[in-house]
Design a protein around this motif. Structure first.
Motif, PDB file in Angstrom:
ATOM      1  N   SER A  93      23.395 -32.029  12.077  1.00 46.41           N
ATOM      2  CA  SER A  93      23.677 -32.229  10.652  1.00 46.41           C
ATOM      3  C   SER A  93      25.184 -32.260  10.454  1.00 46.41           C
ATOM      4  CB  SER A  93      23.100 -31.070   9.830  1.00 46.41           C
ATOM      5  OG  SER A  93      23.799 -29.881  10.158  1.00 46.41           O
ATOM      6  N   GLY A  94      25.592 -32.612   9.248  1.00 48.04           N
ATOM      7  CA  GLY A  94      27.020 -32.576   8.925  1.00 48.04           C
ATOM      8  C   GLY A  94      27.588 -31.174   9.040  1.00 48.04           C
ATOM      9  N   MET A  95      26.824 -30.180   8.573  1.00 46.11           N
ATOM     10  CA  MET A  95      27.333 -28.812   8.647  1.00 46.11           C
ATOM     11  C   MET A  95      27.527 -28.377  10.097  1.00 46.11           C
ATOM     12  SD  MET A  95      28.253 -27.710   5.750  1.00 46.11           S
ATOM     13  CE  MET A  95      28.917 -26.231   6.457  1.00 46.11           C
ATOM     14  N   ILE A  98      30.819 -29.886  11.298  1.00 46.89           N
ATOM     15  CA  ILE A  98      31.972 -29.172  10.742  1.00 46.89           C
ATOM     16  C   ILE A  98      32.131 -27.808  11.427  1.00 46.89           C
ATOM     17  CG2 ILE A  98      32.846 -28.052   8.635  1.00 46.89           C
ATOM     18  CD1 ILE A  98      31.307 -30.401   7.120  1.00 46.89           C
ATOM     19  N   TYR A 119      33.488 -30.024   0.141  1.00 45.10           N
ATOM     20  CA  TYR A 119      32.039 -29.951  -0.074  1.00 45.10           C
ATOM     21  C   TYR A 119      31.639 -28.475  -0.249  1.00 45.10           C
ATOM     22  CZ  TYR A 119      27.129 -30.136   1.347  1.00 45.10           C
ATOM     23  OH  TYR A 119      25.776 -29.988   1.424  1.00 45.10           O
ATOM     24  N   GLU A 163      39.210 -33.188   3.462  1.00 45.01           N
ATOM     25  CA  GLU A 163      38.213 -34.197   3.109  1.00 45.01           C
ATOM     26  C   GLU A 163      38.891 -35.349   2.399  1.00 45.01           C
ATOM     27  OE1 GLU A 163      34.806 -33.152   0.561  1.00 45.01           O
ATOM     28  OE2 GLU A 163      34.462 -31.513   1.955  1.00 45.01           O
ATOM     29  N   ASN A 167      34.780 -34.587  -2.209  1.00 46.96           N
ATOM     30  CA  ASN A 167      33.529 -34.445  -2.948  1.00 46.96           C
ATOM     31  C   ASN A 167      33.667 -33.207  -3.840  1.00 46.96           C
ATOM     32  OD1 ASN A 167      30.864 -33.938  -3.660  1.00 46.96           O
ATOM     33  ND2 ASN A 167      30.106 -33.711  -1.585  1.00 46.96           N
ATOM     34  N   ASP A 192      36.937 -34.614   7.299  1.00 46.30           N
ATOM     35  CA  ASP A 192      35.561 -34.916   6.929  1.00 46.30           C
ATOM     36  C   ASP A 192      35.601 -36.242   6.162  1.00 46.30           C
ATOM     37  OD1 ASP A 192      33.113 -35.225   5.661  1.00 46.30           O
ATOM     38  OD2 ASP A 192      32.882 -33.099   5.169  1.00 46.30           O
ATOM     39  N   THR A 194      32.967 -38.170   5.379  1.00 44.22           N
ATOM     40  CA  THR A 194      31.591 -38.474   4.978  1.00 44.22           C
ATOM     41  C   THR A 194      31.502 -39.466   3.825  1.00 44.22           C
ATOM     42  OG1 THR A 194      30.826 -36.313   5.713  1.00 44.22           O
ATOM     43  CG2 THR A 194      29.484 -37.407   4.057  1.00 44.22           C
ATOM     44  N   SER A 214      29.003 -35.952   7.921  1.00 41.98           N
ATOM     45  CA  SER A 214      27.604 -35.802   7.624  1.00 41.98           C
ATOM     46  C   SER A 214      27.082 -37.229   7.627  1.00 41.98           C
ATOM     47  CB  SER A 214      27.394 -35.150   6.252  1.00 41.98           C
ATOM     48  OG  SER A 214      26.028 -35.310   5.915  1.00 41.98           O
ATOM     49  N   THR A 216      24.181 -37.961   7.405  1.00 40.65           N
ATOM     50  CA  THR A 216      23.062 -37.898   6.470  1.00 40.65           C
ATOM     51  C   THR A 216      23.319 -38.746   5.223  1.00 40.65           C
ATOM     52  OG1 THR A 216      23.006 -35.569   7.141  1.00 40.65           O
ATOM     53  CG2 THR A 216      21.628 -36.179   5.271  1.00 40.65           C
ATOM     54  N   LYS A 217      24.588 -38.927   4.883  1.00 35.43           N
ATOM     55  CA  LYS A 217      24.945 -39.536   3.597  1.00 35.43           C
ATOM     56  C   LYS A 217      25.126 -41.050   3.756  1.00 35.43           C
ATOM     57  CE  LYS A 217      24.911 -35.297   2.129  1.00 35.43           C
ATOM     58  NZ  LYS A 217      26.123 -34.502   2.065  1.00 35.43           N
ATOM     59  N   LEU A 384      24.157 -38.116  -1.331  1.00 33.89           N
ATOM     60  CA  LEU A 384      25.345 -38.945  -1.600  1.00 33.89           C
ATOM     61  C   LEU A 384      25.226 -40.220  -0.791  1.00 33.89           C
ATOM     62  CD1 LEU A 384      28.689 -37.061  -0.945  1.00 33.89           C
ATOM     63  CD2 LEU A 384      28.114 -38.426  -2.922  1.00 33.89           C
TER      64      LEU A 384
HETATM   65  C1  LIG Z   1      26.527 -33.367   2.643  1.00 35.68           C
HETATM   66  C2  LIG Z   1      27.907 -33.137   3.112  1.00 35.68           C
HETATM   67  C3  LIG Z   1      28.153 -32.295   4.205  1.00 35.68           C
HETATM   68  C4  LIG Z   1      27.034 -31.547   4.926  1.00 35.68           C
HETATM   69  O1  LIG Z   1      26.212 -32.409   5.617  1.00 35.68           O
HETATM   70  P1  LIG Z   1      24.684 -32.100   6.047  1.00 35.68           P
HETATM   71  O2  LIG Z   1      24.297 -33.303   6.829  1.00 35.68           O
HETATM   72  O3  LIG Z   1      23.903 -31.931   4.768  1.00 35.68           O
HETATM   73  O4  LIG Z   1      24.709 -30.851   6.841  1.00 35.68           O
HETATM   74  C5  LIG Z   1      29.457 -32.157   4.616  1.00 35.68           C
HETATM   75  N1  LIG Z   1      30.475 -32.784   4.004  1.00 35.68           N
HETATM   76  C6  LIG Z   1      30.273 -33.599   2.950  1.00 35.68           C
HETATM   77  C7  LIG Z   1      31.439 -34.266   2.311  1.00 35.68           C
HETATM   78  C8  LIG Z   1      28.990 -33.803   2.458  1.00 35.68           C
HETATM   79  O5  LIG Z   1      28.783 -34.605   1.404  1.00 35.68           O
END
Ligand SMILES: *Cc1c(COP(=O)(O)O)cnc(C)c1O
Length: 442
Positions: A93-95, A98, A119, A163, A167, A192, A194, A214, A216-217, A384
């Motif tokens: 995951s993003g976390m 990081i 974030y 970042e 965000n 970061d 993202t 992340s 994920t976004k 996001l």
């Molecule tokens: C969502 C997000 C994260 C965390 O990412 P996950 O994939 O949810 O763990 C970190 N940084 C930013 C800027 C984000 O938007």
């Protein structure tokens, strides 16, 4: 796993072109057009001789999916090439991207210089978890005046963590200037990226040393899988007293001929940060990315430039609409001429500034709630960079963990509304916002 073959050749082509081929050679995968999902935990050594080569790092290959998997490897290699880095490691995951980067750079304790514009989960973990591991954070006062930033770098500061685009406010930073100061003081810059994605901004080209995502976004874009990734630039010198942990010799990295123990700097001189994170953190903390989620992220990257391109165009029109609306106190979007970041956006962000907008709602809390409930097209949740347009009231949810004082320092007033603009028709989105304002304010 990452190699540096063909980088220069690929980097001269546009991201529009190389997003498909970067990191993926069909010939090595039975000519499959779409990258296969290697749904396997383990890989056969195929004989004792090859086993020896693999375990002594003479040959780079897969052994067990906690340390590397071919589908995950395609994603790592693709993002390494898109970012112009020397190495990449994916994680769950993003976390995790990081957290494991912070642990790797500041192993054993130290300080990280950062900003309040982060974030919510990042900020909360910096406050609650890392100090217990001896890693402390300083919130820079001079991030917008990098010439003075050097004064805030202390003896035990191990990195600058930032970042861009931030965000929820969409603040931009002059990464070139900040990186120059960091390097004068012998510390790397971790970004970061993202919100931006490599289509909008490439931190390594602006002097940063490590990029975390992340995925994920915006990289995934379709809200169907968590993923994270760390990419390194390969030019920062970790062979200094400050980063003595990079010089540590390990039995597992030994030269099988001489039995001499070696460090990550010895064995992976081009990408010590990512290999150290891969073997000491992603693997031992077990934060590996599943091949299925890697595949979902790969599918997302195939449409990255169309998505981010249209989202940026839609977002600019919506920001312009909001700026003229009486229900809006202020708009933060660096594509607007009124933004204090407009000149930096023009200089560093030729493809637009992405899908994230924040604005101040002129009205009571009850009216904000009526506004959110009245929207028919916008979805109300915390993701996001989705293909669907999203709204969230950040002070209550994405940044709900910040105290009132922390919100003030991070510039997140209680009437802040965050939008992430998707791929719908922009006029439909504007009329949706318009009708919700009418219901909330009358
Ligand atoms: C969502 C997000 C994260 C965390 O990412 P996950 O994939 O949810 O763990 C970190 N940084 C930013 C800027 C984000 O938007």
């Amino acid at each position: 796993m990452s190699t540096t073959e063909s980088t220069t050749e690929q980097r001269e082509l546009s991201i529009d072109t190389i997003r498909f081929s970067a990191g993926y050679d069909e010939k090595k995968h039975n000519y499959a057009v779409s990258p296969p999902i290697y749904q396997t935990t383990s890989f056969d050594f195929g004989g004792v001789e090859r086993a020896n080569r693999l375990t002594s790092f003479k040959e780079v290959g897969n052994i067990y999916s906690r340390t590397g998997n071919p589908t995950v490897g395609i994603l790592e290699e693709k993002l390494r090439i898109l970012e112009g880095g020397s190495g990449a490691v994916a994680c769950a995951s993003g976390m995790s991207a990081i957290s494991l980067s912070i642990l790797n750079v500041a192993e054993g304790g130290g300080r990280i210089l950062t900003t309040p514009y982060l974030y919510g989960g990042t900020k909360d973990s910096f406050k609650k978890v890392f100090p217990k591991f001896g890693i402390h954070f300083d919130y820079a006062k001079n991030i917008l005046n990098p010439e003075k930033l050097g004064e805030e770098i202390k003896e035990d500061t191990k990195a600058i963590y930032l970042e861009t685009i931030s965000n929820p406010n969409g603040f931009l930073l002059d990464v070139d200037a900040i990186s120059a100061v960091a390097h004068e003081h012998g510390i790397p810059v971790i970004i970061d990226n993202t919100v931006a994605t490599p289509y909008i901004y490439k931190p390594l080209e602006h002097g940063a040393d490590v990029v975390v995502y992340s995925a994920t976004k915006g990289l995934n874009g379709q809200a169907n899988g968590l993923a994270g990734i760390i990419i390194e630039g390969g030019t920062f010198d970790y062979n200094t007293d400050k980063f003595a942990h990079f010089r540590e010799k390990y039995y597992t990295l030994r030269d099988r001929d001489t039995e001499e123990e070696r460090s990550f700097l010895d064995v992976f001189p081009d990408a010590p940060f990512t290999f150290r994170t891969r073997f000491n953190y992603v693997s031992f903390f077990g934060a590996s990315l599943s091949p299925y989620n890697a595949y979902m992220t790969l599918l997302g990257i195939e449409t990255l430039t169309e998505r981010l391109g249209k989202e940026s165009k839609n977002a600019l029109k919506i920001a312009q609409f909001l700026e003229t609306h009486q229900g809006v106190e202020w708009v933060r979007y660096s594509g607007l001429e009124s933004s204090p970041y407009y000149d930096l956006a023009k200089r560093d962000y030729p493809n637009g500034v992405g899908s994230l907008i924040s604005f101040g709602f002129r009205g009571t809390n009850d009216q904000i709630e009526t506004f959110i409930d009245a929207l028919e097209i916008f979805h109300y949740h915390v993701n996001l960079g989705d293909t669907r347009s999203l709204i969230t009231n950040s002070p209550k949810n994405t940044h709900g963990e910040l105290t009132a004082e922390e919100k003030e320092i991070a510039d997140i007033p209680l009437n802040l509304i965050r939008l992430s603009i998707g791929l719908e028709n922009v006029d439909d989105l504007i009329s949706d916002l318009n009708q919700a304002f009418v219901k909330a304010l009358n």
